[in-house]
Every structure is written in structure tokens, then in C-alpha cells.
Design a protein around this motif. Structure first.
Motif, PDB file in Angstrom:
ATOM      1  N   ILE A 147       0.612  -1.004  -0.440  1.00 36.98           N
ATOM      2  CA  ILE A 147      -0.165  -0.056   0.568  1.00 36.98           C
ATOM      3  C   ILE A 147       0.675   1.261   0.088  1.00 36.98           C
ATOM      4  O   ILE A 147       1.439   1.226   0.777  1.00 36.98           O
ATOM      5  N   PRO A 148       1.286   1.738  -1.033  1.00 39.54           N
ATOM      6  CA  PRO A 148       2.063   2.925  -0.851  1.00 39.54           C
ATOM      7  C   PRO A 148       1.202   4.560   0.184  1.00 39.54           C
ATOM      8  O   PRO A 148      -0.262   4.609   0.406  1.00 39.54           O
ATOM      9  N   PRO A 149       1.817   5.069   0.100  1.00 42.41           N
ATOM     10  CA  PRO A 149       1.580   6.210   1.212  1.00 42.41           C
ATOM     11  C   PRO A 149       1.239   6.558   1.029  1.00 42.41           C
ATOM     12  O   PRO A 149       0.334   7.273  -0.648  1.00 42.41           O
ATOM     13  N   ALA A 150      -0.239   7.786   2.024  1.00 40.09           N
ATOM     14  CA  ALA A 150      -1.403   8.666   1.829  1.00 40.09           C
ATOM     15  C   ALA A 150      -0.575   9.805   1.348  1.00 40.09           C
ATOM     16  O   ALA A 150       1.155  10.075   1.871  1.00 40.09           O
ATOM     17  N   PRO A 151      -1.570  10.843   0.654  1.00 42.38           N
ATOM     18  CA  PRO A 151      -0.446  11.942   0.367  1.00 42.38           C
ATOM     19  C   PRO A 151      -0.298  12.686   2.082  1.00 42.38           C
ATOM     20  O   PRO A 151      -0.967  12.162   2.912  1.00 42.38           O
ATOM     21  N   THR A 154       3.578  10.763   5.219  1.00 51.86           N
ATOM     22  CA  THR A 154       2.718   8.939   5.609  1.00 51.86           C
ATOM     23  C   THR A 154       3.700   8.032   4.811  1.00 51.86           C
ATOM     24  O   THR A 154       4.811   8.574   4.316  1.00 51.86           O
ATOM     25  N   GLU A 155       3.816   6.650   5.859  1.00 51.68           N
ATOM     26  CA  GLU A 155       4.706   5.532   4.948  1.00 51.68           C
ATOM     27  C   GLU A 155       3.747   4.904   4.604  1.00 51.68           C
ATOM     28  O   GLU A 155       2.410   4.853   4.527  1.00 51.68           O
ATOM     29  N   GLY A 156       4.283   4.466   3.776  1.00 49.94           N
ATOM     30  CA  GLY A 156       3.425   2.780   2.613  1.00 49.94           C
ATOM     31  C   GLY A 156       2.829   1.501   3.823  1.00 49.94           C
ATOM     32  O   GLY A 156       3.837   1.927   4.954  1.00 49.94           O
ATOM     33  N   VAL A 157       2.542   0.874   3.788  1.00 43.37           N
ATOM     34  CA  VAL A 157       1.970  -0.394   4.615  1.00 43.37           C
ATOM     35  C   VAL A 157       2.498  -1.220   3.721  1.00 43.37           C
ATOM     36  O   VAL A 157       2.239  -1.970   2.018  1.00 43.37           O
TER      37      VAL A 157
END
Length: 193
Positions: A147-151, A154-157
Motif C-alpha cells: 500500500i503506497p503512502p497516503a498524501p 505518511t509511510e506505505g504499508v
């Protein structure tokens, strides 16, 4: 012998070329596919029911019906103990014959594997629970994308963590187990009413 009670059916969710082959495959696609193939083999050997869910993506999607990405990757043996269920939403029960197939065969407990953990696997598992089925979810038999980082800041998952969060989101009704090899099957009566 496993400590997990046997299940009557296996739901194989969206094991299609678009999600398991090439550069667009989910991380660990080969490992997940191996676990699901082993589950299918054991379910067939035991006489349990196997439902292959096949997502019909929208026009232009990677899993649009008739495209290479839409094709199921694991061989199907159609008959009273095995079927393909085409679906147009994340939930394998929504607008399909899946529940009827399970009821007709006397299924009470099922295992689920496939893609994507937080979408189609989760939605199908949640509805199965709502219908009163006992649901077993082997951790090594489902997967998703990173899961990419949110705007913003944040960090991705990573994919494996996203899969674990999907399991957790189902609450304590679902039986999450570490390995697909722990799933045991029992035969169903293939006669349908």
C-alpha cells in the motif's frame, strides 16, 4: 492432525493472471499460489467442495473478461464438487450463486485463499461470516499489494502487513491460522437438491 476443525469447502478468490503473473503480480504471488494449489489438491482428494471465484473487471481493467489477465491460473475440474463463480464486485456472494452452491452441498465451514487480502478476500470472508459459515483464513494462502503512502507525511504499508491487517479487520469470528497445511477438509455430499 491439526487442532483446527475440518472445513467442507475452499473458496479460491481471484487467482487470475492479472494478479499472480508478470510485473503487476502481488508480492509473493508464487508462494501464495503454491499454498492455494496444495489446498485445492487436498480438498479434491478429501471430497470437499471447491469454488473458484473469478473477478469480471470493468472494460479496460487488467481483469476484463476475455483478456489474458482475466484467466484463472489453477486448473478447474468442473462438477458437483467444483465450480467457477464469476463475480463483478469484491464480495464473492454479491449477485452470484455462491451461497446457493454452498447451501445445496451442505457446507457449514470453509477456508478462503487468494487475492487481494483487504479487498475481495476480506469482503467474501465477511459475508460468509454474516451467512453463518465458519471461516478459516490461512495467512500464507492470501496476499495483496504494497500500500503506497497516503498524501502528506505518511509511510506505505508492506503487502504482508496489509494482509495481516485485513485478517485483523475481520475480528475474532474468523479463524486465522499461520499455514495452509494446517487446514483439513471433510467430504461433502455432492448431490444437489
Amino acid at each position: 492432525m491439526s487442532d483446527i476443525a475440518p472445513v467442507d469447502a475452499l473458496l479460491v478468490v481471484d487467482v487470475q493472471s492479472a494478479f499472480f503473473e508478470g510485473q503487476e503480480a502481488i508480492p509473493y504471488a508464487d508462494a501464495v499460489k503454491i499454498q492455494i494449489a496444495a489446498l485445492i489438491a487436498r480438498a479434491r482428494l478429501t471430497g470437499a467442495f471447491v469454488a473458484h471465484l473469478q473477478n469480471d473487471g470493468e472494460q479496460g481493467a487488467v481483469d476484463e473478461p476475455g483478456t489474458d489477465g482475466w484467466q484463472l491460473l489453477l486448473p478447474v475440474q468442473p462438477g458437483p464438487r467444483e465450480a467457477v463463480v464469476r463475480k463483478a464486485t469484491d464480495d464473492g456472494f454479491d449477485g452470484t450463486e455462491l451461497n446457493s452452491l454452498l447451501v445445496e452441498r451442505g457446507v457449514h465451514a470453509l477456508a478462503i485463499g487468494g487475492a487481494q487480502s483487504e479487498m475481495c478476500v476480506l469482503a467474501t470472508a465477511r459475508t460468509a461470516l454474516d451467512h453463518g459459515y465458519r471461516v478459516v483464513l490461512p495467512h500464507d494462502a492470501h496476499g495483496t499489494y504494497d500500500i503506497p503512502p497516503a498524501p502528506g507525511d505518511t509511510e506505505g504499508v508492506p503487502a504482508k502487513q496489509a494482509s495481516r491487517v485485513a485478517e485483523w479487520a475481520l475480528g475474532d469470528e474468523v479463524e486465522v491460522i499461520a499455514h495452509a497445511k494446517e487446514v483439513e477438509f471433510r467430504a461433502i455430499d455432492p448431490g444437489v437438491s
